[in-house]
Design an enzyme around this catalytic site. Sequence first.
Site, PDB file in Angstrom:
ATOM      1  N   SER A 160     -17.124  47.219  52.226  1.00 21.17           N
ATOM      2  CA  SER A 160     -17.671  47.587  50.908  1.00 21.17           C
ATOM      3  C   SER A 160     -18.440  48.909  50.973  1.00 21.17           C
ATOM      4  O   SER A 160     -18.403  49.699  50.033  1.00 21.17           O
ATOM      5  CB  SER A 160     -18.553  46.472  50.352  1.00 21.17           C
ATOM      6  OG  SER A 160     -19.782  46.409  51.015  1.00 21.17           O
ATOM      7  N   GLU A 185     -27.957  49.239  50.145  1.00 25.98           N
ATOM      8  CA  GLU A 185     -27.110  49.965  51.112  1.00 25.98           C
ATOM      9  C   GLU A 185     -26.174  50.922  50.381  1.00 25.98           C
ATOM     10  O   GLU A 185     -25.993  52.071  50.787  1.00 25.98           O
ATOM     11  CB  GLU A 185     -26.267  48.984  51.926  1.00 25.98           C
ATOM     12  CG  GLU A 185     -27.058  48.110  52.862  1.00 25.98           C
ATOM     13  CD  GLU A 185     -26.143  47.170  53.640  1.00 25.98           C
ATOM     14  OE1 GLU A 185     -25.166  47.629  54.225  1.00 25.98           O
ATOM     15  OE2 GLU A 185     -26.427  45.951  53.633  1.00 25.98           O
ATOM     16  N   HIS A 203     -28.385  49.641  58.238  1.00 26.48           N
ATOM     17  CA  HIS A 203     -28.789  48.314  58.708  1.00 26.48           C
ATOM     18  C   HIS A 203     -29.358  47.522  57.530  1.00 26.48           C
ATOM     19  O   HIS A 203     -30.183  48.047  56.777  1.00 26.48           O
ATOM     20  CB  HIS A 203     -29.847  48.453  59.813  1.00 26.48           C
ATOM     21  CG  HIS A 203     -30.248  47.130  60.392  1.00 26.48           C
ATOM     22  ND1 HIS A 203     -29.452  46.437  61.266  1.00 26.48           N
ATOM     23  CD2 HIS A 203     -31.351  46.364  60.187  1.00 26.48           C
ATOM     24  CE1 HIS A 203     -30.044  45.298  61.586  1.00 26.48           C
ATOM     25  NE2 HIS A 203     -31.204  45.227  60.948  1.00 26.48           N
TER      26      HIS A 203
HETATM   27  C1  GRF Z   1     -23.530  45.589  55.754  1.00 24.58           C
HETATM   28  O1  GRF Z   1     -24.526  44.710  55.353  1.00 24.58           O
HETATM   29  C2  GRF Z   1     -24.047  46.485  56.844  1.00 24.58           C
HETATM   30  O2  GRF Z   1     -25.349  46.883  56.677  1.00 24.58           O
HETATM   31  C3  GRF Z   1     -23.964  45.558  58.006  1.00 24.58           C
HETATM   32  O3  GRF Z   1     -22.726  44.915  57.840  1.00 24.58           O
HETATM   33  C4  GRF Z   1     -22.414  44.857  56.469  1.00 24.58           C
HETATM   34  C5  GRF Z   1     -21.096  45.513  56.277  1.00 24.58           C
HETATM   35  O4  GRF Z   1     -20.607  45.338  55.018  1.00 24.58           O
HETATM   36  N1  GRF Z   1     -24.279  46.176  59.231  1.00 24.58           N
HETATM   37  P1  GRF Z   1     -19.317  46.108  54.538  1.00 24.58           P
HETATM   38  O5  GRF Z   1     -18.241  45.917  55.618  1.00 24.58           O
HETATM   39  O6  GRF Z   1     -19.654  47.547  54.355  1.00 24.58           O
HETATM   40  O7  GRF Z   1     -18.926  45.434  53.272  1.00 24.58           O
END
Ligand code: GRF
Length: 203
Positions: free
Chosen positions: A12, A176, A106
């Site tokens: 995502s 994020e 993170h």
């Molecule tokens: C996110 O929460 C990132 O911070 C963590 O793993 C997840 C990955 O999500 N380290 P995506 O694959 O970007 O949907």
Amino acid sequence: MNIVVFVSGRGSNLKNIINTPELHDLITIKFVVSNVSECGAFEVARQSDIETIVVREGENHNAINYFQLLEIFDKYSIELVVLAGFLKLIPKFFIQHFSGKIINVHPALLPKFGGKGMYGINVHTTVFNSGEKKSGATVHFVNEKYDEGSIILQECVDITKLNSPVEIASEVLKVEHRILPFVIMKFAQNKIEMKNGRVHILD
Ligand code: GRF
């Protein structure tokens, strides 16, 4: 600026970077790299015609190793490596080669709730059980230790009214998706500076 994105999961964050209009004129995602041979993020990459690379994990001989990866990245003048849900520790020589050019997102407020095993729902469960009133996301430079490089940007989420780790994960993911593209944009504009051990983001 040519960048690469490392992934291990659903992708995502990758999708969000691809779909951020402010980045379109600034960056080109040359490769999406994963330690697993198939993941949601690879599908996201293929939908945008971005080449995928599997980096060697144990006995996977169909994959390329980090030395070969480094050669490819140099050939394509890669200036930024973005870890977006990449779950493996990257070898020291690789990190040193791209020193100051590898960032990670993170899903918690570092320096708490980081380190080995602190990924996915584990992080949010630990935060939920800790009684903390806030969580959030952190974008930081990557060094040889899990989640310990200099912090570039953090944004908090009030979790006092959230009822489960899953709810925290969902709110943190929104953060994020805001802060990672923003940091990439600032990096591409050369507006991230390190002074006296602290990272400054210029206007
Ligand atoms: C996110 O929460 C990132 O911070 C963590 O793993 C997840 C990955 O999500 N380290 P995506 O694959 O970007 O949907």
